[in-house]
Each structure stands twice: as C-alpha cells, then as structure tokens.
Design a protein around this motif. Sequence first.
Motif, PDB file in Angstrom:
ATOM      1  N   VAL A 245      87.865  60.601  56.278  1.00  0.00           N
ATOM      2  CA  VAL A 245      88.930  60.520  55.073  1.00  0.00           C
ATOM      3  C   VAL A 245      90.011  59.324  55.005  1.00  0.00           C
ATOM      4  O   VAL A 245      90.017  58.479  54.304  1.00  0.00           O
ATOM      5  CB  VAL A 245      89.490  61.761  54.856  1.00  0.00           C
ATOM      6  CG1 VAL A 245      90.389  61.781  53.567  1.00  0.00           C
ATOM      7  CG2 VAL A 245      88.494  62.778  54.579  1.00  0.00           C
TER       8      VAL A 245
ATOM      9  N   THR B  83      85.745  59.468  50.346  1.00  0.00           N
ATOM     10  CA  THR B  83      86.447  60.630  49.294  1.00  0.00           C
ATOM     11  C   THR B  83      86.223  62.056  49.931  1.00  0.00           C
ATOM     12  O   THR B  83      85.232  62.060  50.727  1.00  0.00           O
ATOM     13  CB  THR B  83      85.803  60.630  47.966  1.00  0.00           C
ATOM     14  OG1 THR B  83      84.457  60.950  47.743  1.00  0.00           O
ATOM     15  CG2 THR B  83      85.985  59.360  47.322  1.00  0.00           C
TER      16      THR B  83
ATOM     17  N   ARG C 274      82.900  70.979  49.477  1.00  0.00           N
ATOM     18  CA  ARG C 274      84.128  70.190  49.239  1.00  0.00           C
ATOM     19  C   ARG C 274      85.331  71.018  49.662  1.00  0.00           C
ATOM     20  O   ARG C 274      86.231  70.838  50.184  1.00  0.00           O
ATOM     21  CB  ARG C 274      84.316  69.519  47.726  1.00  0.00           C
ATOM     22  CG  ARG C 274      85.396  68.782  47.601  1.00  0.00           C
ATOM     23  CD  ARG C 274      85.744  68.694  46.057  1.00  0.00           C
ATOM     24  NE  ARG C 274      87.022  67.620  45.820  1.00  0.00           N
ATOM     25  CZ  ARG C 274      88.097  67.929  46.059  1.00  0.00           C
ATOM     26  NH1 ARG C 274      88.303  69.145  46.949  1.00  0.00           N
ATOM     27  NH2 ARG C 274      89.072  67.107  45.821  1.00  0.00           N
TER      28      ARG C 274
END
Length: 178
Positions: free
Chosen positions: A126, A132, A144
Amino acid sequence: MTSDDRVGAVFESHAARLFAYARRYGPPELAEDLVSEAFVVAVRRQHDFPDDAGEAYAWLVGTVRKIAANQRRRDASYDRYWREAVRTYWCADTSDSPETIFAERDACLSALAHLSESDRDLLLLVAWDGLTPEQAGAALGISRRTLAVRLHRARQRLTLHLVPVPVAGARHRIGVTP
C-alpha cells in the motif's frame, strides 16, 4: 514389502521422534511441515531410502536438517531482498538533508524489520508500491474489508516500533506518521 510400505512403516515408528528433532528448528507448525516434507522426499526418492529402519530414520533426520537449512536460507534471502529494495529505492524529499534522509530510511527499515512478513508485505504494497486497498486486497486474495482491518493493525504494530528520528524535520513515508 513395497517401497511405500517401507516408508509407511518408518513413518509409524519414527514420525514422533522425527517431529521432536524438527522442533529444534521452530514452532510446532514448522516442525510438522518439515516432517511432512521429509516423508514426501522419502516417497519421491525411494531408491535412496535405506531398507534398515535405523538407517532410514537417520536419513530422514538428515533430510529434515537440509530442508530446514534451505528454509533458513530462503528466509534470510527474503529478509535481505526486501531491505535492499527499500534501502535502494527510498524516495527522498530533495529538500531534506542527507542525514535526515538516511535517518528516516533507517528508522523505517528498523521498524519494518520488527513486523511479521505478512504485515510488512501489506504495508509495503500500500505505502511503497502504491496499490489502492482494493488492488492490494486483490493481489493478496482477500476482501477489501479484511485488508482494511489487517492494514489498520499492521500500521498500529509499525507505530509501536517507530523510533523518533533524531534529525530535525524527518518524516516517515511508509504509511504511518509517528
């Protein structure tokens, strides 16, 4: 007795002893992996596997030792490579002094070295590689939401190991500010 039967008989009689030997190289999970891998090697290399049970045990001990040594070399190589990559490609603010740049880089390297491989990889994906959270999650094969929780925890652990940089004006660029 077939070769598979021979290996099976040695497993039955010596797996516990071999596991006890393998525990010298790490936690139970690693020892289990080492023993399993040693028996996989024994099955693959049946032509080299001794007929005598005592000799077979000694052969397996030597196999565990070699597998563990290879694992240590891989781990050491991985550790050396991530450090080398971060050290080499550290992005420095050109307005910072060389002392500040080196102090900042070394503080981050030290903090990252205290983390688990998975925490370090996640933070570097990251903050260093610029992925992302969605991209990092896809690269790691996790959702996520899972990534967000892991990233939050990894950042907390990193913060615990960040030592203030003694050079005035230094900042940390690894995704956490002290």
